[in-house]
Design an enzyme around this catalytic site. Structure first.
Site, mmCIF file in Angstrom:
data_model
loop_
_atom_site.group_PDB
_atom_site.id
_atom_site.type_symbol
_atom_site.label_atom_id
_atom_site.label_comp_id
_atom_site.label_asym_id
_atom_site.label_seq_id
_atom_site.Cartn_x
_atom_site.Cartn_y
_atom_site.Cartn_z
ATOM 1 N N HIS A 1 26.257 52.291 39.923
ATOM 2 C CA HIS A 1 26.457 51.784 38.068
ATOM 3 C C HIS A 1 25.273 51.233 37.724
ATOM 4 C CE1 HIS A 1 30.984 50.423 38.506
ATOM 5 N NE2 HIS A 1 30.525 50.183 40.131
ATOM 6 N N PHE B 1 37.780 38.512 45.466
ATOM 7 C CA PHE B 1 37.919 37.554 45.281
ATOM 8 C C PHE B 1 38.624 37.275 43.518
ATOM 9 C CE2 PHE B 1 34.485 41.015 46.164
ATOM 10 C CZ PHE B 1 34.692 40.344 47.426
ATOM 11 N N ASP C 1 40.269 36.351 41.006
ATOM 12 C CA ASP C 1 39.796 35.988 38.805
ATOM 13 C C ASP C 1 40.919 36.348 38.210
ATOM 14 O OD1 ASP C 1 39.702 38.438 38.863
ATOM 15 O OD2 ASP C 1 37.867 39.312 38.190
ATOM 16 N N ASP D 1 39.212 45.049 46.840
ATOM 17 C CA ASP D 1 38.690 44.663 45.112
ATOM 18 C C ASP D 1 37.420 44.982 44.387
ATOM 19 O OD1 ASP D 1 37.003 42.617 44.049
ATOM 20 O OD2 ASP D 1 38.543 41.196 44.357
ATOM 21 N N ASP E 1 36.853 48.036 39.164
ATOM 22 C CA ASP E 1 37.295 49.571 38.660
ATOM 23 C C ASP E 1 38.529 49.821 37.650
ATOM 24 O OD1 ASP E 1 34.251 48.558 39.270
ATOM 25 O OD2 ASP E 1 34.051 50.172 40.443
#
Length: 409
Positions: A73, A296, A298, A373, A378
């Site tokens: 990235h 995670f 979210d 994840d 992505d």
């Protein structure tokens, strides 16, 4: 929730073990299973899990998607290689990762789809790229901190951002200044400032002003045999703003999104280039045991889990999401979405493990919920930009992500 509502740092409820490679079981898994069943709102589709697991596994293989993908990235700061414990850039990288994870929450916009008028940060496309762009969502946080570093502001140094004298609120507001085209400012700015003061002060008071010293203390307590979940637990016991926990039916539910992603990003950033090399953060012979961690929870990953037909939403919830009605932090609907996502990715991981076994392709590291994840997040962003479309399996219409203003995610 303001940081003042969190209370003082709690007394540790567990002890780091040093006699074995594994810590205790991740409490996120059991509490997520409990909450998923207790709320009974979001469902998990067995057929969707199986088809999506095949799709994800093949994509991980065909795209050569590994923990090393994190280093690709362009906005990421990566530790130098080959690794040298004495290199000061390692400490700088760890401090950068820590601050990113401390502030990694609530980037959804009141103007979803309204680019470029939503909050965004104008900076380079990457560290080695001269062309600029307006970064939105999570990448606005990364770009803002990178931009500040390039401007000579030591924003990732805990001794700097913990101090209102060295780093006044006005400077933090300047660091997160929006692009000229943006009509929004960064959400929850005052909460972010409070968190920076809190975590920075704790690092300065107890760990010589450095997240690396925190990791060094973790190694000391575990005789350098600590695991990923043990580091997560040390983080949540030390920093109140990482205590992503709630109550349901008289029982505590652990989610720990930012604490787990802090450890996972540290794991990925320092992931060695070859399998025979020792991981510098988790140096034990059995590896980092990153498989102890969950996804995670979210708002973006649940969205893609629903799109892939892994999660199923009742019509009333879909109507709420599409109408943009906020879900209160700690509400049954919000808990259901987050914990169902955790359980669902665990089932996808189990299905991928079965596929690997059946195909006799067990070489290399197991596919963890963390890697799944990373890939799904992505993928969701690529679908959002229109650069990727899921093909080869059944999908459902991409619904709006749930909206909850919270410091937890």
């Amino acid at each position: 929730m303001a940081i003042d509502d969190l209370g003082a740092t709690r007394e540790p409820t567990w002890r780091l073990r040093s006699e074995g490679r594994r810590g205790r079981e991740n409490p996120v898994v059991k509490s997520a299973e409990f909450a998923f069943l207790a709320t009974g709102i979001v469902g998990i589709d067995k057929g969707g899990v199986e088809s999506a697991a095949r799709y994800i596994y093949q994509k991980l293989l065909s795209d050569a998607y590994t923990p090393r993908t994190w280093r690709t990235h362009p906005l990421h700061i990566c530790p130098p290689e080959p690794y040298s414990a004495a290199d000061p850039l390692n400490e700088a990288t760890l401090n950068w990762i820590f601050l990113i994870s401390s502030l990694n929450f609530s980037f959804w916009s009141e103007m979803e789809g309204g680019r470029p008028y939503r909050y965004g940060v104008e900076w380079r496309e990457g560290w080695n790229i001269d062309k600029t762009e307006i970064h939105t969502g999570y990448w606005s946080l990364v770009a803002a901190l990178d931009r500040a570093l390039e401007e000579g502001i030591p924003i990732t140094d805990p001794t700097f951002y913990s101090s209102a004298e060295k780093c006044p609120d006005s400077m933090i507001e300047y660091i997160f200044r929006p692009a000229a085209q943006s009509t929004e400012v960064i959400p929850l700015l005052q909460e972010r400032i409070s968190i920076m003061r809190e975590v920075g002060s704790i690092l300065c008071r107890d760990f010589q002003g450095s997240f690396k010293r925190f990791v060094d203390e973790f190694h000391r307590r575990t005789n350098s045999c600590g695991t990923a979940i043990q580091l997560v637990q040390m983080v949540t016991d030390t920093f109140p703003s990482f205590q992503d926990e709630t109550w349901l039916n008289g029982r505590k539910v652990y989610i720990w999104k930012r604490a787990q992603i802090l450890v996972a990003e540290t794991w990925a950033a320092f992931y060695p280039p070859t399998a025979d090399m020792v991981h510098p953060i988790f140096p034990g012979p059995a590896g980092p045991v990153i498989g102890e961690l969950t996804m995670f929870a979210d708002y973006r990953v649940p969205q893609i889990l629903h799109h892939l037909r892994i999660l199923s939403y009742p019509p009333a919830l879909i109507q709420t999401l599409e109408a943009g009605v906020p879900l209160v932090s700690g509400s049954r609907e919000e808990i259901s979405i987050r914990t169902a996502s955790i359980v669902a990715v665990e089932r996808v991981r189990e299905e991928i493990t079965r596929l690997r076994r059946d195909q006799k392709s067990m070489e290399g590291e197991e596919v963890s919920s963390v890697l799944i994840d990373f890939y799904l997040w992505d993928l969701a962003k690529d679908i959002e930009t229109g650069s990727v479309k899921v093909e080869g399996i059944k999908t459902t219409t991409m619904v709006a992500p749930h909206r909850t203003r919270s410091i937890w995610y």
